[in-house]
Design a protein around this motif. Structure first.
Motif, PDB file in Angstrom:
ATOM      1  N   GLU A  33       0.845  -1.176   0.000  1.00 52.77           N
ATOM      2  CA  GLU A  33       0.000   0.000   0.000  1.00 52.77           C
ATOM      3  C   GLU A  33       0.886   1.233   0.000  1.00 52.77           C
ATOM      4  OE1 GLU A  33      -3.249   0.934  -0.109  1.00 52.77           O
ATOM      5  OE2 GLU A  33      -3.848  -1.142  -0.500  1.00 52.77           O
ATOM      6  N   VAL A  34       0.390   2.315  -0.576  1.00 50.52           N
ATOM      7  CA  VAL A  34       1.038   3.623  -0.504  1.00 50.52           C
ATOM      8  C   VAL A  34       0.022   4.577   0.111  1.00 50.52           C
ATOM      9  CG1 VAL A  34       2.123   5.503  -1.765  1.00 50.52           C
ATOM     10  CG2 VAL A  34       2.456   3.141  -2.525  1.00 50.52           C
ATOM     11  N   LEU A  87       4.128   0.553   2.445  1.00 53.33           N
ATOM     12  CA  LEU A  87       4.046  -0.623   3.310  1.00 53.33           C
ATOM     13  C   LEU A  87       3.979  -1.868   2.437  1.00 53.33           C
ATOM     14  CD1 LEU A  87       3.533  -2.109   6.026  1.00 53.33           C
ATOM     15  CD2 LEU A  87       1.100  -1.551   5.738  1.00 53.33           C
ATOM     16  N   GLN A  88       4.922  -2.802   2.640  1.00 53.86           N
ATOM     17  CA  GLN A  88       4.958  -4.037   1.854  1.00 53.86           C
ATOM     18  C   GLN A  88       4.986  -5.240   2.791  1.00 53.86           C
ATOM     19  OE1 GLN A  88       7.706  -4.386  -1.514  1.00 53.86           O
ATOM     20  NE2 GLN A  88       8.266  -6.439  -0.831  1.00 53.86           N
ATOM     21  N   ILE A  89       4.199  -6.233   2.436  1.00 56.59           N
ATOM     22  CA  ILE A  89       4.166  -7.476   3.210  1.00 56.59           C
ATOM     23  C   ILE A  89       4.369  -8.631   2.244  1.00 56.59           C
ATOM     24  CG2 ILE A  89       2.809  -8.931   4.758  1.00 56.59           C
ATOM     25  CD1 ILE A  89       1.167  -6.303   5.335  1.00 56.59           C
ATOM     26  N   THR A 108       7.251 -11.175   5.959  1.00 55.02           N
ATOM     27  CA  THR A 108       8.192 -10.057   6.074  1.00 55.02           C
ATOM     28  C   THR A 108       7.402  -8.760   5.928  1.00 55.02           C
ATOM     29  OG1 THR A 108      10.008 -11.346   5.133  1.00 55.02           O
ATOM     30  CG2 THR A 108      10.220  -8.949   5.070  1.00 55.02           C
ATOM     31  N   VAL A 109       7.548  -7.868   6.911  1.00 54.21           N
ATOM     32  CA  VAL A 109       6.814  -6.596   6.906  1.00 54.21           C
ATOM     33  C   VAL A 109       7.815  -5.450   6.845  1.00 54.21           C
ATOM     34  CG1 VAL A 109       5.187  -5.126   8.138  1.00 54.21           C
ATOM     35  CG2 VAL A 109       4.959  -7.621   8.270  1.00 54.21           C
ATOM     36  N   PHE A 110       7.658  -4.596   5.843  1.00 47.46           N
ATOM     37  CA  PHE A 110       8.582  -3.476   5.628  1.00 47.46           C
ATOM     38  C   PHE A 110       7.791  -2.213   5.331  1.00 47.46           C
ATOM     39  CE2 PHE A 110      10.769  -0.811   2.437  1.00 47.46           C
ATOM     40  CZ  PHE A 110      11.847  -0.385   3.214  1.00 47.46           C
ATOM     41  N   ALA A 111       8.267  -1.080   5.872  1.00 51.81           N
ATOM     42  CA  ALA A 111       7.637   0.208   5.570  1.00 51.81           C
ATOM     43  C   ALA A 111       8.691   1.302   5.565  1.00 51.81           C
ATOM     44  CB  ALA A 111       6.550   0.538   6.587  1.00 51.81           C
ATOM     45  N   CYS A 112       8.510   2.279   4.674  1.00 52.74           N
ATOM     46  CA  CYS A 112       9.418   3.425   4.596  1.00 52.74           C
ATOM     47  C   CYS A 112       8.617   4.657   4.191  1.00 52.74           C
ATOM     48  CB  CYS A 112      10.545   3.162   3.606  1.00 52.74           C
ATOM     49  SG  CYS A 112       9.988   2.911   1.900  1.00 52.74           S
TER      50      CYS A 112
END
Length: 283
Positions: A33-34, A87-89, A108-112
């Motif tokens: 999601e953005v 946000l990427q999962i 794996t959960v990543f956000a920037c």
């Protein structure tokens, strides 16, 4: 130095690493999601998170987090203000390369974050209309899932750039679907038309807001099939996305849309957007 979120930790971006056996890296087995934040507040945050849950269910990734708390804290750690949160999962680290996966894998959960412009405060005169081409929609059949498998989108955007324009509108089986990273709308005789919601397009949160605002303000809308001739004869053409809001398209395939200027209904919709956003942020 930017702070990112990775698997439960807020860390410097230079310290963030993901295994080469992560299925998001190997297969694009992941969703994203953005989400725009203005003045530190998520814009249509719940709607984005509902769509995220839809995508996760669709590809059968089970993960539960307090997304609002995580993303809000990430924005704070990056200075607040106007930021876009990615946000990427992914399904997680498989330990090997195999099409078969273990349902018990840990995602794996990543956000920037990245800076964005507060388009709502800048005013309609600051919005620059775009030029577009129409090209074949090469994507898979489940575009309603916000998957990271974006190679077709990358290719058509590169095609647009090589043609000297800013956007690519995609067509499949004779019907327009959406843009490379946006939804599509056109105006004909005061009515807003947009392609039917289905597996061929992503259910955009901004698209949904446009339809909501139109309904609340007596502007007629229809979800219909749109072919090339209908697109090229429109009074106005718009694209919409979370970080760009609603943007007028002034030229398609080298031909001006109507008189080639921003249309009056676009200006009205931008006004409605601005009012909605200000009320939400100041409420």
């Amino acid at each position: 130095m930017k702070t990112v979120y990775l698997n439960g930790e807020f860390i410097a971006e230079e310290q963030a690493t993901v295994s080469v056996f992560d299925r998001g890296f190997l297969f694009g087995d992941s969703v994203y999601e953005v989400i725009p934040f203005y003045r530190g507040q998520g814009f249509r945050l719940n709607e984005h998170l509902h769509r995220l849950e839809y995508s996760l269910r669709a590809i059968q990734i089970a993960v539960e987090h307090d997304w609002i708390a995580i993303l809000t804290r990430l924005v704070e750690l990056n200075g607040g203000g106007n930021l876009s949160v990615y946000l990427q999962i992914s399904r997680g680290n498989s330990g090997n390369r195999s099409h078969v996966y273990d349902a018990e894998m840990t995602p794996t959960v990543f956000a920037c974050c990245s800076p964005i412009k507060d388009i709502y405060s800048a005013g309609p005169e600051s919005v620059v209309g775009v030029r577009a081409i129409v090209t074949a929609d090469l994507r898979w059949g489940r575009c309603d899932i916000k998957s990271t498998g974006l190679l077709p989108n990358i290719l058509v955007m590169q095609q647009a750039r090589q043609a000297g324009v800013e956007e690519a509108l995609m067509i499949r089986d004779g019907l327009l679907t959406e843009g490379a990273s946006c939804n599509l709308m056109l105006v004909d005789k005061g009515v807003i038309y947009t392609p039917k919601r289905g597996s061929e397009i992503l259910g955009g949160t901004t698209r949904a807001l446009i339809l909501e605002l139109a309904a609340e303000n007596g502007i007629p809308t229809q979800e219909v099939d749109i072919d090339y001739d209908r697109l090229m004869s429109a009074d106005e053409v718009w694209i919409s996305s979370s970080t760009r809001a609603v943007v007028p398209v002034l030229e398609i395939d080298g031909q001006p849309v109507a008189d080639g200027n921003k249309g009056p209904l676009w200006a009205r919709m931008f006004e409605l957007f601005t009012r909605y956003q200000n009320n939400l942020m100041n409420g």
